[in-house]
Design an enzyme around this catalytic site. Structure first.
Site, PDB file in Angstrom:
ATOM      1  N   CYS A   1       0.813  -1.225   0.000  1.00 12.83           N
ATOM      2  CA  CYS A   1       0.000   0.000   0.000  1.00 12.83           C
ATOM      3  C   CYS A   1       0.845   1.274   0.000  1.00 12.83           C
ATOM      4  CB  CYS A   1      -0.898   0.045   1.228  1.00 12.83           C
ATOM      5  SG  CYS A   1      -1.938  -1.378   1.462  1.00 12.83           S
TER       6      CYS A   1
HETATM    7  O1  KQY Z   1      -4.106   1.301   0.837  1.00 16.67           O
HETATM    8  C1  KQY Z   1      -4.429   1.410   1.984  1.00 16.67           C
HETATM    9  N1  KQY Z   1      -4.459   0.378   2.727  1.00 16.67           N
HETATM   10  C2  KQY Z   1      -4.792   2.753   2.468  1.00 16.67           C
HETATM   11  C3  KQY Z   1      -5.314   2.825   3.824  1.00 16.67           C
HETATM   12  C4  KQY Z   1      -5.676   4.238   4.153  1.00 16.67           C
HETATM   13  C5  KQY Z   1      -5.669   4.492   5.578  1.00 16.67           C
HETATM   14  C6  KQY Z   1      -5.898   5.920   5.913  1.00 16.67           C
HETATM   15  N2  KQY Z   1      -5.558   6.125   7.269  1.00 16.67           N
END
Ligand code: KQY
Length: 371
Positions: free
Chosen positions: A360
């Site tokens: 991510c």
């Molecule tokens: O790609 C992801 N797992 C993004 C998560 C966003 C979290 C925002 N606090």
């Protein structure tokens, strides 16, 4: 609400000869962004910064890394990062480069393109995780400029973590994100498929239903499953009937086993056990600034931990470790699937606490090479 209409720009990446390569293809670099917002990252983001620095410095052994950092954090990032890491000042709303960064595509003439998905904070004003998100939405175009890549603004609200590709025409995604009214109200499955294929240079979409329970993105595929080779998908698996992921993993496996990829191959599914269940501690929750009601992590919340949230980069697999008994089995599975790669298991709880993991927060840039 009016039905969603995709207005196609002049030429799509597929029409222009571009495709998104698989992550195991050669990479020219990797992009990340420096964490700092204290409502996502506990204790003023200091533990997350240490984890991001360790991750960037590890990736830099395999590919050049660019770290985006705010003006206020630029010097701090430079001093924590290996000198090989390029630190570029850029405004962002947070540090999820998989989702906000450009999805790079290449063609057979050595050209680089960059897809700029529309970003709405994982669900806009109804379900989004923060507002504003305008700086995040501008990141892909800025990356594109820095690399002098051909820019393709996509007529679709999505995130890089919502898609995986095999580089040979197949896309893996989830209905929970792509077909959610909080991204693209009124969008039909057929329109979504056409747009994904046009932008990623692909010809087949394999749809999974839901993502990992407790995933605050609404169900990104990159926490659930990924291609590990042409025709082979690694799936986050759960054998405990009392766990909500039990049904999700079985449903996903059934879809995958019923599918063929763009080359007509049946999909072989490899199972990756979920980590030992992990929860946000009171101490961790206490370290978060409470300025944003959307980011309302509470002590006892289950963390959406998954070993499939790894990055493949030029002969290495950089995968999350959580300091729990299942880490060793995960490493053994990755070693079996990638016998010629170096497997690096990196402690990543402080990235997980922000709501995602290694995949991510990274965005690979493929090597553009002529035929
Ligand atoms: O790609 C992801 N797992 C993004 C998560 C966003 C979290 C925002 N606090």
């Amino acid at each position: 609400m009016a039905a969603h209409t995709l207005i196609a720009p002049c030429e799509t990446p597929r029409a222009a000869g571009f495709r998104m390569p698989a992550e195991w293809e050669p990479q020219a670099g990797c992009w990340m962004a420096w964490p700092e917002r204290p409502d996502t990252w506990r204790l003023g983001a200091k533990p997350a910064q240490a984890a991001f620095a360790r991750l960037a410095n590890t990736i830099a052994r395999f590919a050049p890394v660019t770290m985006l950092a705010s003006a206020g954090q630029w010097g701090n990032a430079v001093r924590q990062l290996d000198p090989a890491v390029r630190v570029v000042e850029m405004t962002t709303n947070d540090a999820w480069l998989r989702d906000t960064g450009a999805t790079f595509v290449i063609d057979d003439h050595g050209r680089l393109g960059a897809i700029d998905w529309q970003f709405n904070g994982w669900g806009g004003l109804t379900d989004g995780l923060y507002f504003p998100w305008d700086a995040d939405d501008a990141v892909a175009a800025k990356m594109c400029d820095l690399e002098r890549a051909r820019h393709f603004r996509a007529p679709l609200v999505t995130e890089g973590g919502a898609i995986h590709v095999d580089g040979q025409g197949t896309i893996l995604t989830t209905e929970a994100c792509l077909l959610n009214a909080n991204r693209n109200p009124g969008l039909t499955r057929a329109d979504a498929e056409a747009c994904l294929c046009d932008y990623l240079g692909a010809s087949r979409v394999i749809w999974l239903a839901d993502g990992v329970p407790d995933d605050i993105t609404g169900g990104h595929v990159d926490n659930l499953a990924c291609f590990v080779a042409p025709g082979v998908v690694l799936l986050a698996w759960c054998d405990d009937p009392a766990d909500p992921h039990y049904a999700v993993s079985r449903a996903a496996e059934a879809r995958l086993l019923a599918a063929c990829d763009a080359q007509g191959r049946p999909i072989r599914v490899e199972r990756m056990p979920m980590p030992t269940p992990m929860f946000l501690t009171a101490e961790e929750a206490g370290g978060l600034d409470r300025t944003n009601p959307r980011l309302s992590a509470t002590a006892g919340d289950r963390l959406a931990a998954s070993y499939v949230n790894f990055l493949i980069v030029n002969g290495a697999v950089i995968a999350p470790a959580f300091g729990v008994p299942t880490d060793a089995a995960a490493e053994a599975i990755l070693t079996g699937l990638f016998p010629t790669h170096e497997i690096v298991m990196l402690p990543s709880r402080d990235i997980l606490l922000g709501g995602g993991n290694i995949h991510c927060v990274t965005q690979q840039q493929p090597t553009a090479r002529g035929a």
